[in-house]
Scaffold this motif. Structure first.
Motif, PDB file in Angstrom:
ATOM      1  N   UNK A 376       0.773  -1.238  -0.353  1.00 54.07           N
ATOM      2  CA  UNK A 376       0.093   0.023   0.035  1.00 54.07           C
ATOM      3  C   UNK A 376       0.769   1.257   0.107  1.00 54.07           C
ATOM      4  N   UNK A 377       1.844   1.159   0.668  1.00 51.01           N
ATOM      5  CA  UNK A 377       2.797   2.386   0.734  1.00 51.01           C
ATOM      6  C   UNK A 377       3.275   2.640  -0.606  1.00 51.01           C
ATOM      7  N   UNK A 378       3.969   1.335  -1.108  1.00 53.24           N
ATOM      8  CA  UNK A 378       4.342   1.671  -2.579  1.00 53.24           C
ATOM      9  C   UNK A 378       3.412   2.302  -3.529  1.00 53.24           C
ATOM     10  N   UNK A 379       2.140   1.769  -3.396  1.00 52.79           N
ATOM     11  CA  UNK A 379       1.315   2.318  -4.242  1.00 52.79           C
ATOM     12  C   UNK A 379       0.766   3.736  -4.240  1.00 52.79           C
ATOM     13  N   UNK A 380       0.736   4.142  -2.759  1.00 53.11           N
ATOM     14  CA  UNK A 380       0.293   5.617  -2.251  1.00 53.11           C
ATOM     15  C   UNK A 380       1.586   6.571  -2.736  1.00 53.11           C
ATOM     16  N   UNK A 467       8.408   8.466   3.651  1.00 43.80           N
ATOM     17  CA  UNK A 467       7.189   8.562   2.782  1.00 43.80           C
ATOM     18  C   UNK A 467       6.007   7.997   4.063  1.00 43.80           C
ATOM     19  N   UNK A 468       6.365   7.110   4.957  1.00 40.68           N
ATOM     20  CA  UNK A 468       5.281   6.658   5.542  1.00 40.68           C
ATOM     21  C   UNK A 468       5.910   5.863   6.942  1.00 40.68           C
ATOM     22  N   UNK A 469       5.269   5.765   8.055  1.00 36.68           N
ATOM     23  CA  UNK A 469       5.943   5.015   9.121  1.00 36.68           C
ATOM     24  C   UNK A 469       4.967   3.738   9.299  1.00 36.68           C
ATOM     25  N   UNK A 470       5.522   2.624   9.466  1.00 32.90           N
ATOM     26  CA  UNK A 470       4.711   1.428   9.686  1.00 32.90           C
ATOM     27  C   UNK A 470       4.976   1.100  11.216  1.00 32.90           C
TER      28      UNK A 470
END
Length: 621
Positions: A376-380, A467-470
């Motif tokens: 999802x992070x890759x797509x977003x 880009x994002x934190x998981x």
């Protein structure tokens, strides 16, 4: 070592040939359009000349145009001999301007074959655009179309891959319906064109795929659909294949009564009794909606596997659900009942599994969530920014990190950054180090010392390359980490999206959580559809007062396992088939049930579906 030396030698040889030919004092370089190609004839994939023969011919060529034609053929010959590095060495020395029109197609095919070897699929399609129809030889036509089919398959455009594959088979030495079906079986309902193609061969495959998708609503209708297909496409290449599917169904149906029985193996006593009861609740709920299924429950904790097998055989069931516990699944997987479809409710090491076309493994693995988070992070976020994973330094946390990294596909950004914490007291420092605040504070101190009395800006700056934190941890860990993240991101920087797993979603916050506002988490559709206020879930929570959402997920699993048993044969045959269940959008790949979860957000004290979430579970909300 020998291969490396061979590669270097051949590269130097190719370069030497070019140098000798292009530096001759009396030789004039001619344009390909004005020069007859001295080897202007069609090639064969099985011709007698070797790559070394073509290199020798290039060495003796009268001009560089003839030399290039021979080198193009040398590259193709090296590829036919599976000597890919040598072929690449030759191709790297060629100039497209010195290759005749006749040889261009072989040149581009050779480059496409090398790109395929390197798994550079967009390059394959680029090189072969408009090329297949230029070949007069069947084997080259088939090869170029096969490469285009493979490239489309790798980017998951399965319909386009099928179109190329059907065309390729027309020129193949021997038609192989299994090869075509290996592509067609991946086509999802959304990829299948609404209109039947005009081409008869392609139309047959289209109809076959379409019938399988139609039968997902009423699985008992598949036999009739396949009979209809056989009547409509009597001369189609897939007739033998379809007939082989029909025979087992016909024979199996002889001994089935109008009311079919499913045997269910669950731990209904002992340590895992609650888990077994939760799954049983789901199975009862699903079979209660049908009129043609009855269930016999067997306590897997009483008696041994041989006794269970004897009892199941006396029932003559149409399928088996369970067992649940891993050690029991391992025992059954090595010696399943032949010809009886079985949905195991856990997953075991593949090396210990006896291969069977009627068995699948259905597990609620946390690893699935981590992999889908990475996807999802890759797509977003397609830009060249990496992700940050903050996890507990435990075996479970490390497993989630490994799963996330295994599905990360943003090559521009490199590997995700991973930070572990050991205990609660480490969390603040871990977040600050991960977001670059510690380094920023050190730089500010250094500048202030150097500046003396001059006033220096003291606002720390967090990293801009994330880009994002998981956060794959549980609710308690996420609650503690979230405030540290909020205060560590610079006020003038763009907010960093924070993703979490279903472990963040518990009974106490199933209708919302103000403390976690903004966090995006994955979970099964049953627990987040309509903000978790669906009727079936509410009824179950009232019935099982005090049980948590982890048990509710098992109930959804039990519910879906019945639907899987009913569709198991066709879903195993065709991975492109998807069932919208309570536990996710389900499809079967390599005997494993794959779950597509749904994404939701804690937003202003409630739960809302995240942007781009699928409609998984929409049938039974």
């Amino acid at each position: 070592m020998f291969r490396t030396h061979s590669f270097v030698f051949l590269a130097l040889l190719a370069l030497l040939v070019l140098t000798q030919c292009t530096s001759a004092p009396d030789q004039q370089t001619q344009e390909p359009a004005e020069t007859a190609d001295v080897t202007d004839h069609d090639l064969s994939l099985t011709e007698e000349k070797s790559a070394q023969d073509w290199l020798e011919e290039a060495h003796n060529a009268a001009n560089d145009v003839a030399q290039h034609s021979a080198l193009v053929r040398a590259a193709n010959a090296f590829q036919n001999e599976q000597r890919w590095q040598q072929a690449a060495a030759v191709l790297s020395q060629l100039s497209s301007q010195k290759i005749t029109h006749h040889s261009q197609k072989y040149y581009r095919l050779a480059k496409a074959r090398w790109a395929a070897e390197q798994q550079q699929w967009p390059k394959v399609e680029e090189e072969l655009e408009g090329i297949p129809t230029q070949f007069n030889q069947r084997e080259f036509r088939s090869l170029s179309l096969q490469l285009l089919s493979q490239a489309a398959y790798q980017r998951q455009d399965y319909w386009k891959a099928l179109v190329w594959q059907v065309d390729a088979q027309r020129f193949a030495a021997q038609l192989n319906a299994e090869t075509i079906w290996s592509v067609a079986r991946q086509i999802t309902a959304s990829q299948l064109p609404q209109q039947r193609p005009n081409d008869v061969a392609l139309a047959g495959w289209w109809r076959l795929v379409d019938f399988h998708h139609q039968a997902m609503t009423h699985p008992g209708s598949l036999t009739g659909y396949l009979d209809q297909w056989l009547q409509s496409y009597t001369d189609h290449d897939a007739v033998t294949l379809v007939e082989s599917w029909q025979k087992p169904q016909t024979e199996a149906s002889k001994g089935i009564a109008s009311e079919s029985t499913i045997a269910v193996l669950l731990p209904l006593s002992g340590r895992y009794q609650q888990q077994g009861q939760a799954i049983r609740d789901g199975i009862i709920a699903r079979t209660g909606e049908t009129n043609d299924l009855q269930v016999v429950f067997i306590d897997s904790e009483k008696e041994d596997i041989e006794a269970h097998k004897a009892q199941i055989q006396s029932i003559n069931p149409v399928g088996i659900i369970g067992p649940l516990l891993k050690e029991n699944v391992a025992a059954w997987a090595t010696q399943p009942l032949p010809e009886v479809p079985q949905v195991f409710l856990n997953q075991v090491d593949e090396s210990s599994v006896k291969q069977s076309s009627t068995n699948v493994f259905f597990a609620l693995s946390p690893d699935t969530e981590a992999r889908q988070a990475a996807q999802r992070v890759n797509q977003q976020f397609t830009e060249s920014k990496s992700a940050l994973v903050i996890a507990a330094d435990t075996s479970g946390g490390q497993r989630m990190v490994d799963a996330f990294k295994s599905s990360w596909s943003n090559d521009k950004a490199g590997e995700p950054t991973v930070s572990y914490f050991s205990e609660r007291g480490d969390m603040k420092a871990t977040v600050e180090n991960s977001l670059g605040l510690t380094d920023s504070q050190q730089r500010i101190r250094t500048v202030k010392i150097a500046a003396g009395k001059i006033i220096v800006e003291e606002q720390e700056r967090s990293r801009r390359d994330i880009s994002a934190i998981y956060l794959p941890g549980n609710l308690q860990q996420t609650r503690l980490l979230k405030p540290f993240i909020d205060v560590s991101v610079s006020p003038f920087a763009e907010p960093i999206p924070v993703y979490a797993s279903s472990a963040t979603h518990e009974l106490k916050n199933r209708l919302g959580d103000p403390d976690l506002n903004g966090i995006i988490f994955s979970d099964i559709p049953w627990l987040v559809a309509n903000s978790g206020k669906n009727i079936l879930l509410s009824q179950w929570l009232e019935l099982r007062n005090g049980w948590g959402l982890s048990l509710a997920r098992l109930t959804a699993m039990g519910y879906d396992s019945v639907s899987l048993i009913q569709r198991l044969e066709m879903m195993r045959r065709m991975p492109g088939l998807t069932w919208s269940g309570l536990s996710g959008n389900l499809h079967i790949d390599d005997a494993v049930v794959q779950r597509e979860l749904i994404w939701a957000t804690f937003s202003k004290g409630e739960i809302t579906l995240a942007e781009g979430s699928s409609n998984a579970g929409s049938r039974y909300r």
